[in-house]
Design an enzyme around this catalytic site. Structure first.
Site, PDB file in Angstrom:
ATOM      1  N   HIS A 109       3.756 -11.760  -9.733  1.00 19.28           N
ATOM      2  CA  HIS A 109       5.157 -11.711 -10.161  1.00 19.28           C
ATOM      3  C   HIS A 109       5.185 -11.892 -11.680  1.00 19.28           C
ATOM      4  CE1 HIS A 109       6.957 -12.591  -6.070  1.00 19.28           C
ATOM      5  NE2 HIS A 109       5.737 -13.052  -5.880  1.00 19.28           N
TER       6      HIS A 109
ATOM      7  N   HIS B  64      -0.432  -9.595  -5.295  1.00 24.95           N
ATOM      8  CA  HIS B  64       0.536  -9.169  -6.299  1.00 24.95           C
ATOM      9  C   HIS B  64       0.792 -10.298  -7.278  1.00 24.95           C
ATOM     10  CE1 HIS B  64       2.684 -10.837  -2.811  1.00 24.95           C
ATOM     11  NE2 HIS B  64       3.560 -11.334  -3.680  1.00 24.95           N
TER      12      HIS B  64
ATOM     13  N   HIS C 263      -0.540  -8.424   0.384  1.00 17.56           N
ATOM     14  CA  HIS C 263      -1.239  -7.507  -0.534  1.00 17.56           C
ATOM     15  C   HIS C 263      -1.110  -8.189  -1.894  1.00 17.56           C
ATOM     16  CE1 HIS C 263      -1.976  -3.117  -1.982  1.00 17.56           C
ATOM     17  NE2 HIS C 263      -1.926  -3.877  -3.078  1.00 17.56           N
TER      18      HIS C 263
ATOM     19  N   GLY D  10       3.898 -19.763   0.243  1.00 15.42           N
ATOM     20  CA  GLY D  10       4.995 -18.915   0.706  1.00 15.42           C
ATOM     21  C   GLY D  10       4.747 -17.430   0.534  1.00 15.42           C
TER      22      GLY D  10
ATOM     23  N   ASN E 127       1.273 -15.862  -5.394  1.00 11.53           N
ATOM     24  CA  ASN E 127       1.282 -16.713  -4.218  1.00 11.53           C
ATOM     25  C   ASN E 127       0.144 -16.295  -3.298  1.00 11.53           C
ATOM     26  OD1 ASN E 127       3.640 -18.219  -4.885  1.00 11.53           O
ATOM     27  ND2 ASN E 127       4.883 -16.456  -4.339  1.00 11.53           N
TER      28      ASN E 127
ATOM     29  N   CYS F 191       0.849  -1.205   0.000  1.00 13.97           N
ATOM     30  CA  CYS F 191       0.000   0.000   0.000  1.00 13.97           C
ATOM     31  C   CYS F 191       0.880   1.249   0.000  1.00 13.97           C
ATOM     32  CB  CYS F 191      -0.928   0.015   1.205  1.00 13.97           C
ATOM     33  SG  CYS F 191      -2.379  -1.057   1.046  1.00 13.97           S
TER      34      CYS F 191
HETATM   35  P1  5GP Z   1       5.574 -13.246  -2.175  1.00 11.90           P
HETATM   36  O1  5GP Z   1       6.550 -14.195  -1.560  1.00 11.90           O
HETATM   37  O2  5GP Z   1       4.647 -12.641  -1.140  1.00 11.90           O
HETATM   38  O3  5GP Z   1       4.832 -13.810  -3.338  1.00 11.90           O
HETATM   39  O4  5GP Z   1       6.452 -12.102  -2.794  1.00 11.90           O
HETATM   40  C1  5GP Z   1       6.768 -10.905  -2.183  1.00 11.90           C
HETATM   41  C2  5GP Z   1       7.842 -10.271  -3.029  1.00 11.90           C
HETATM   42  O5  5GP Z   1       7.959  -8.911  -2.653  1.00 11.90           O
HETATM   43  C3  5GP Z   1       9.222 -10.894  -2.858  1.00 11.90           C
HETATM   44  O6  5GP Z   1       9.687 -11.354  -4.125  1.00 11.90           O
HETATM   45  C4  5GP Z   1      10.074  -9.754  -2.306  1.00 11.90           C
HETATM   46  O7  5GP Z   1      11.379  -9.753  -2.842  1.00 11.90           O
HETATM   47  C5  5GP Z   1       9.296  -8.528  -2.716  1.00 11.90           C
HETATM   48  N1  5GP Z   1       9.409  -7.401  -1.807  1.00 11.90           N
HETATM   49  C6  5GP Z   1       9.244  -7.426  -0.459  1.00 11.90           C
HETATM   50  N2  5GP Z   1       9.392  -6.187   0.060  1.00 11.90           N
HETATM   51  C7  5GP Z   1       9.645  -5.366  -0.994  1.00 11.90           C
HETATM   52  C8  5GP Z   1       9.889  -3.966  -1.090  1.00 11.90           C
HETATM   53  O8  5GP Z   1       9.891  -3.212  -0.113  1.00 11.90           O
HETATM   54  N3  5GP Z   1      10.113  -3.460  -2.338  1.00 11.90           N
HETATM   55  C9  5GP Z   1      10.113  -4.258  -3.447  1.00 11.90           C
HETATM   56  N4  5GP Z   1      10.346  -3.657  -4.627  1.00 11.90           N
HETATM   57  N5  5GP Z   1       9.893  -5.592  -3.381  1.00 11.90           N
HETATM   58  C10 5GP Z   1       9.659  -6.137  -2.182  1.00 11.90           C
HETATM   59 ZN    ZN Z   2      -1.783  -3.275   0.986  1.00 11.85          ZN
END
Ligand code: 5GP
Ligand code: ZN
Length: 117
Positions: free
Chosen positions: A100, A98, A96, A91, A85, A7
């Site tokens: 990839h 997202h 929030h 994992g 994910n 956010c």
């Molecule tokens: P998840 O594991 O939840 O699918 O992916 C979260 C992703 O967010 C991870 O690949 C991590 O590297 C990325 N991430 C976490 N914190 C930040 C941040 O503050 N800035 C950016 N640009 N990426 C982030």
């Molecule tokens: Zn959020």
């Protein structure tokens, strides 16, 4: 969600490398890239996961962002992978929603993950 890092990125309260933005979504480079292109596409509004009653219009805006990002990154023809994910078994670390977007190398077939080969 005042304590949600994505956010804050969506509101430009904390910095990120933005590669696409419109009214509904923002796309920025992952802090810990797993491929030459590793961009996160998020809705500006907070949803926990893809199944958190995300409006169809928002999902369409995310698909459009993926199209624009992959073109801009030059991976629209070489190919790319989109992963979301949801929950502990997947994992998910940032709660929030997202997507990839990974590309720029051969991603292999291991568990649909860029680093599980
Ligand atoms: P998840 O594991 O939840 O699918 O992916 C979260 C992703 O967010 C991870 O690949 C991590 O590297 C990325 N991430 C976490 N914190 C930040 C941040 O503050 N800035 C950016 N640009 N990426 C982030
Ligand atoms: Zn959020």
């Amino acid at each position: 969600m005042s304590d949600c890092i994505f956010c804050k990125i969506a509101n430009h309260e904390i910095p990120s490398t933005v590669v696409f933005e419109d009214e509904q979504v923002i796309a920025f480079r992952d802090l810990d890239p797993q491929a030459p292109t590793h961009v996160l596409v998020i809705p500006k509004h907070h949803y926990a996961t893809i199944t958190d009653d995300v409006p169809a219009e928002t999902l369409a805006a995310m698909a459009n962002a993926i199209k624009e990002v992959t073109k801009a990154e030059g991976i629209d023809e070489s190919g790319f992978r989109v992963i979301t994910n949801a929950g502990p078994d997947a994992g998910q670390t940032v709660h929030h929603f997202h997507m990839h977007v990974l590309g720029g190398k051969n991603l292999g077939m291991g568990l649909l993950s860029a680093d599980a080969q």
